[in-house]
Design an enzyme around this catalytic site. Structure first.
Site, mmCIF file in Angstrom:
data_model
loop_
_atom_site.group_PDB
_atom_site.id
_atom_site.type_symbol
_atom_site.label_atom_id
_atom_site.label_comp_id
_atom_site.label_asym_id
_atom_site.label_seq_id
_atom_site.Cartn_x
_atom_site.Cartn_y
_atom_site.Cartn_z
ATOM 1 N N ASN A 9 0.871 -1.180 0.000
ATOM 2 C CA ASN A 9 0.000 0.000 0.000
ATOM 3 C C ASN A 9 0.907 1.228 0.000
ATOM 4 O O ASN A 9 1.514 1.552 1.013
ATOM 5 C CB ASN A 9 -0.885 -0.051 1.262
ATOM 6 C CG ASN A 9 -1.679 1.227 1.459
ATOM 7 O OD1 ASN A 9 -1.768 2.068 0.565
ATOM 8 N ND2 ASN A 9 -2.263 1.379 2.641
ATOM 9 N N LYS A 11 0.176 4.291 -0.278
ATOM 10 C CA LYS A 11 -0.428 5.482 0.343
ATOM 11 C C LYS A 11 -0.195 6.707 -0.548
ATOM 12 O O LYS A 11 -0.217 6.582 -1.771
ATOM 13 C CB LYS A 11 0.109 5.667 1.765
ATOM 14 C CG LYS A 11 -0.057 4.387 2.600
ATOM 15 C CD LYS A 11 0.155 4.575 4.061
ATOM 16 C CE LYS A 11 -0.042 3.243 4.768
ATOM 17 N NZ LYS A 11 0.064 3.341 6.208
ATOM 18 N N HIS A 95 -9.462 1.289 5.051
ATOM 19 C CA HIS A 95 -8.161 1.446 5.715
ATOM 20 C C HIS A 95 -8.323 2.380 6.918
ATOM 21 O O HIS A 95 -9.111 3.330 6.873
ATOM 22 C CB HIS A 95 -7.134 2.014 4.730
ATOM 23 C CG HIS A 95 -5.742 1.970 5.284
ATOM 24 N ND1 HIS A 95 -5.281 2.917 6.157
ATOM 25 C CD2 HIS A 95 -4.744 1.071 5.128
ATOM 26 C CE1 HIS A 95 -4.039 2.596 6.512
ATOM 27 N NE2 HIS A 95 -3.694 1.491 5.895
ATOM 28 N N GLU A 97 -6.637 4.745 7.952
ATOM 29 C CA GLU A 97 -6.438 6.175 7.649
ATOM 30 C C GLU A 97 -7.695 6.763 7.017
ATOM 31 O O GLU A 97 -8.027 7.925 7.252
ATOM 32 C CB GLU A 97 -5.206 6.341 6.750
ATOM 33 C CG GLU A 97 -3.927 6.128 7.563
ATOM 34 C CD GLU A 97 -2.768 5.518 6.799
ATOM 35 O OE1 GLU A 97 -2.769 5.537 5.557
ATOM 36 O OE2 GLU A 97 -1.853 4.998 7.467
ATOM 37 N N GLU A 167 -5.299 -4.945 10.738
ATOM 38 C CA GLU A 167 -4.245 -3.952 10.943
ATOM 39 C C GLU A 167 -4.512 -3.200 12.241
ATOM 40 O O GLU A 167 -5.291 -2.229 12.252
ATOM 41 C CB GLU A 167 -4.232 -2.948 9.785
ATOM 42 C CG GLU A 167 -3.965 -3.565 8.436
ATOM 43 C CD GLU A 167 -3.423 -2.531 7.455
ATOM 44 O OE1 GLU A 167 -2.272 -2.683 7.034
ATOM 45 O OE2 GLU A 167 -4.142 -1.574 7.142
ATOM 46 N N GLY A 173 2.651 2.152 10.773
ATOM 47 C CA GLY A 173 3.623 3.226 10.608
ATOM 48 C C GLY A 173 4.392 3.571 11.869
ATOM 49 O O GLY A 173 5.069 4.591 11.929
ATOM 50 N N SER A 213 3.435 -2.253 10.298
ATOM 51 C CA SER A 213 4.887 -2.359 10.467
ATOM 52 C C SER A 213 5.438 -3.735 10.091
ATOM 53 O O SER A 213 6.347 -4.241 10.750
ATOM 54 C CB SER A 213 5.301 -1.966 11.893
ATOM 55 O OG SER A 213 4.953 -0.614 12.136
ATOM 56 N N GLY A 235 5.040 1.241 4.695
ATOM 57 C CA GLY A 235 6.382 1.803 4.563
ATOM 58 C C GLY A 235 7.384 0.900 3.862
ATOM 59 O O GLY A 235 8.137 1.351 2.988
HETATM 60 P P1 PGA Z 1 2.922 0.218 7.638
HETATM 61 O O1 PGA Z 1 1.450 0.462 7.012
HETATM 62 O O2 PGA Z 1 3.438 -1.067 7.038
HETATM 63 O O3 PGA Z 1 3.730 1.411 7.193
HETATM 64 O O4 PGA Z 1 2.752 0.120 9.104
HETATM 65 C C1 PGA Z 1 0.568 -0.608 6.838
HETATM 66 C C2 PGA Z 1 -0.739 -0.112 6.296
HETATM 67 O O5 PGA Z 1 -1.183 0.982 6.664
HETATM 68 O O6 PGA Z 1 -1.387 -0.807 5.485
#
Ligand code: PGA
Length: 251
Positions: A9, A11, A95, A97, A167, A173, A213, A235
């Site tokens: 992803n 983002k 998601h 976010e 998640e 993140g 993460s 990330g």
């Molecule tokens: P992250 O994000 O691997 O940077 O923690 C995962 C996600 O939001 O799908």
């Protein structure tokens, strides 16, 4: 047997030239994709360019969000037919976010998920609790509620098209990952919820990804858990080296 799905992803990262460079590097270094599926979800503006490069390759294409109407006066929105047209086979819905920053609730997420299915896009339904919810002992209730609401009015025939991504919001993140045992426990709870809703046979077919993460140094242990069927990676999907290592996880 469920085929693991490793999804990146991206983002709100990568201009078109940056996206093209990343995909070219991924294709150059791609390991043999035996029994594993990989997917990238670039921002909307890069979908077309990336989709062209990925055609007839083992890496799939997904959108990061979708609106529930097919077309109309919805400024800023992107529809499922538009994602299909750009070459997408998958789309992320709900998601954290989107839920937290853009205020999306379960009912909207469910409409998006059903619109994706109606247009032959496989939805990746994201669910997960916040830190205060976990600390208050509500993690399971929150996650089960999101799964049930997200799948409202989804029939038995469509269920195998759905991917669920657990998640935990506090792990996204932050560098904090759920322990493999805690992640497995929540995945088992999600699968149990699917059994209640759709029966054992259908529930066994659904892939449940872990996200939050995921990195080259923790992917192997996470993927060795029986109910973890893939990863949704933020990330660590932004550089070819780390994403390729995650795709090439060892069990
Ligand atoms: P992250 O994000 O691997 O940077 O923690 C995962 C996600 O939001 O799908």
């Amino acid at each position: 047997m469920r085929t693991p799905l490793i999804a990146g992803n991206w983002k709100m990262y990568k201009t078109v030239p940056e996206a093209v460079a990343l995909v070219e590097a991924l294709l150059r270094g791609l390991p043999a994709m035996d029994g594993c599926e990989a997917l990238v979800c670039p921002p909307f503006t890069a979908l077309h360019a990336v989709g062209g490069l990925l055609r007839d390759t083992p890496i799939g294409l997904g959108g990061q969000d979708v609106f529930y109407e097919a077309q109309g006066a919805y400024t800023g929105a992107i529809s499922a037919p538009m994602l299909r047209d750009a070459g997408c086979a998958y789309v992320i819905v709900g998601h954290s976010e989107r839920r937290q920053i853009f205020g999306e609730g379960d009912a909207l997420v469910n409409r998006k998920l059903r619109a994706a299915l109606a247009h032959s896009l496989r939805p990746i339904l994201c669910v997960g609790e916040t830190k205060p919810q976990r600390d208050a002992g509500q993690a399971e209730t929150i996650v089960v509620g999101q799964v049930r609401a997200g799948l409202a009015e989804v029939g038995d025939a469509a269920l195998p098209e759905v991917v669920i991504a657990y998640e935990p919001v506090w792990a996204i993140g932050t560098g904090d990952t759920a322990t493999p045992a805690d992640a497995q426990a929540m995945h088992a709870t999600i699968r149990h919820t699917l059994v209640e809703l759709y029966g054992m046979q259908a529930a066994e077919q659904v892939r449940i990804q872990y996200g939050g993460s995921v990195k080259p140094d923790n992917v192997d242990e996470l993927m060795s858990q029986p109910d973890i069927d893939g990863a949704l990676v933020g990330g660590a999907s932004l550089t070819a080296e780390s994403f390729l290592r995650i795709i090439g996880f060892r069990q």
